[in-house]
Motif scaffolding. Structure first.
Motif, mmCIF file in Angstrom:
data_model
loop_
_atom_site.group_PDB
_atom_site.id
_atom_site.type_symbol
_atom_site.label_atom_id
_atom_site.label_comp_id
_atom_site.label_asym_id
_atom_site.label_seq_id
_atom_site.Cartn_x
_atom_site.Cartn_y
_atom_site.Cartn_z
ATOM 1 N N ARG A 129 0.816 -1.214 0.000
ATOM 2 C CA ARG A 129 0.000 0.000 0.000
ATOM 3 C C ARG A 129 0.853 1.269 0.000
ATOM 4 N N ARG A 130 2.156 1.121 -0.139
ATOM 5 C CA ARG A 130 3.020 2.307 -0.059
ATOM 6 C C ARG A 130 2.906 3.202 -1.292
ATOM 7 N N GLU A 131 2.699 2.618 -2.443
ATOM 8 C CA GLU A 131 2.478 3.457 -3.626
ATOM 9 C C GLU A 131 1.168 4.225 -3.488
ATOM 10 N N ILE A 132 0.152 3.574 -2.931
ATOM 11 C CA ILE A 132 -1.138 4.248 -2.691
ATOM 12 C C ILE A 132 -0.938 5.455 -1.788
ATOM 13 N N LEU A 133 -0.159 5.279 -0.723
ATOM 14 C CA LEU A 133 0.093 6.390 0.196
ATOM 15 C C LEU A 133 0.852 7.522 -0.500
ATOM 16 N N ALA A 134 1.897 7.179 -1.230
ATOM 17 C CA ALA A 134 2.702 8.213 -1.888
ATOM 18 C C ALA A 134 1.853 9.025 -2.859
ATOM 19 N N PHE A 135 1.007 8.351 -3.623
ATOM 20 C CA PHE A 135 0.174 9.076 -4.583
ATOM 21 C C PHE A 135 -0.923 9.879 -3.874
ATOM 22 N N SER A 136 -1.457 9.357 -2.774
ATOM 23 C CA SER A 136 -2.427 10.128 -1.995
ATOM 24 C C SER A 136 -1.769 11.388 -1.434
ATOM 25 N N PHE A 137 -0.528 11.252 -0.994
ATOM 26 C CA PHE A 137 0.229 12.378 -0.446
ATOM 27 C C PHE A 137 0.397 13.482 -1.491
ATOM 28 N N PHE A 271 8.058 2.638 -2.054
ATOM 29 C CA PHE A 271 7.594 3.960 -2.478
ATOM 30 C C PHE A 271 8.094 4.258 -3.887
ATOM 31 N N PRO A 272 7.308 4.976 -4.687
ATOM 32 C CA PRO A 272 7.818 5.431 -5.989
ATOM 33 C C PRO A 272 8.907 6.479 -5.793
ATOM 34 N N ALA A 273 9.719 6.681 -6.830
ATOM 35 C CA ALA A 273 10.805 7.652 -6.771
ATOM 36 C C ALA A 273 10.251 9.077 -6.765
ATOM 37 N N LYS A 274 11.098 9.985 -6.305
ATOM 38 C CA LYS A 274 10.741 11.411 -6.286
ATOM 39 C C LYS A 274 10.259 11.884 -7.660
ATOM 40 N N SER A 275 10.945 11.471 -8.721
ATOM 41 C CA SER A 275 10.581 11.918 -10.071
ATOM 42 C C SER A 275 9.188 11.447 -10.459
ATOM 43 N N ALA A 276 8.789 10.264 -9.976
ATOM 44 C CA ALA A 276 7.448 9.759 -10.272
ATOM 45 C C ALA A 276 6.381 10.597 -9.577
ATOM 46 N N LEU A 277 6.678 11.058 -8.363
ATOM 47 C CA LEU A 277 5.738 11.930 -7.662
ATOM 48 C C LEU A 277 5.643 13.283 -8.361
#
Length: 347
Positions: A129-137, A271-277
């Protein structure tokens, strides 16, 4: 009669004010101290029916003019409540200092938690669920920056123009005024300030900038999404790309970044990379991020100035150094300036 005590609060007076001014809560309350939140005195209140709320006031003692601004936080959660940006419910605001010696406000309790380090992230957020959190952030920040402050009643929150220029002036003044006490100067602080002034991008329409957006100032629900954004006390109007860069700074791009800050709350696998965010933010907002590294460099420089000021207060004997690693603090100044130079080298 209650025997409870709560720092900074006259419990009977506050409970009487709440009974008269806030619906849906029945005194007396059970008071429980909540930690975090820039030293503001924050307590959970549980009423006779088990309903929960949070009360918040500034710390006791003399404060800097704009520090711990309860009216600012209240204005923001009130204005953002009807928007897609998740905030605690605004329940009541007291400007009568006769009640308990300071302004205070009540807000709804959110079922979620902030994250301060990698261990807490690993415990609270499952790997899947870490990608979900990063994208929600990042989506939550994009939602904030999509709002027109004039349309939500926040046009008077701060000056709209020249956000980065004003920040450069403030923190360069801080750096220079701290040199003697810190017994430390660095030519990069001066050359970088000149670079940022001479290469500042034109600011687009002003938006609400949180100013300290990160895992430490959001409440993350059990579903690994952002349940609420909190701690709005330094929020103002300004350049959303500066706010974005600040939020992205703790995020690693690769394994080397994780190795450099293994304790950071964002430095866990999954978590996705900074560039993906950054790309997700650009896709959501349509903003051009071609100068993002300018803002990343600016934020690193600003961080160096802030730490330099803290270091100066320690060196001057104004703060106890018990348990403080002054060498590490000075190394953080150096590392922040180095990160600023690295960022602008990519432009």
């Amino acid at each position: 009669m209650s025997t409870q005590q709560a720092e900074g609060y006259d419990i009977p007076a506050v409970e009487a004010w709440v009974s008269a001014n806030v619906t849906g809560l029945t005194a007396p309350f059970k008071w429980t101290r909540l930690e975090g939140g820039h030293s503001n005195l924050t307590y959970q209140l549980e009423d006779t029916a088990g309903r929960l709320a949070v009360v918040r006031r500034p710390p006791q003692g003399e404060l800097l003019p704009k520090a711990h601004d309860m009216s600012r936080e209240w204005a923001l959660i009130s204005a953002l409540g009807p928007t897609p940006v998740p905030v605690p419910a605004a329940l009541g605001f007291c400007e009568d200092t006769e009640v308990t010696g300071a302004w205070f406000y009540l807000m709804g309790l959110i079922d979620g938690r902030p994250l301060y380090n990698s261990r807490q992230t690993a415990d609270w957020v499952p790997p899947e669920r870490r990608e979900i959190l990063a994208f929600s952030f990042i989506d939550t920040l994009a939602e904030l920056h999509a709002l027109d402050p004039d349309e939500i009643g926040l046009s008077e929150l701060g000056k709209k123009e020249n956000y980065v220029g004003r920040q450069l002036k403030t923190w360069y003044r801080s750096w220079n005024s701290s040199i003697d006490a810190a017994q430390h100067d660095d030519p990069r602080a001066h050359s970088l300030q000149t670079f940022f002034l001479e290469n500042m991008p034109e600011q687009g329409p002003a938006r609400v900038v949180h100013g300290d957006y990160g895992f430490h100032n959001v409440l993350i629900g059990a579903d690994s999404t952002i349940a609420a954004v909190v701690d709005w006390e330094i929020s103002t109007l300004g350049d959303p790309l500066a706010d974005l860069a600040y939020a992205l700074n703790p995020w690693p791009e690769d394994a080397a970044d994780i190795a450099a800050s293994p304790d950071a709350a964002t430095c866990v696998p999954g978590f996705p990379a900074k560039s993906a965010l950054a790309k997700r933010y650009a896709d959501r907002t349509g903003r051009d991020l071609g100068m993002l590294d300018f803002y990343i460099g600016f934020n690193c420089w600003k961080t160096a100035a802030i730490i330099h000021g803290v270091y100066a207060r320690y060196m001057a004997g104004n703060k106890s150094t018990d348990g403080v690693d002054l060498v590490a603090l000075r190394e953080r100044i150096d590392a922040s300036l180095a990160a600023a130079e690295e960022a602008i080298s990519r432009l």
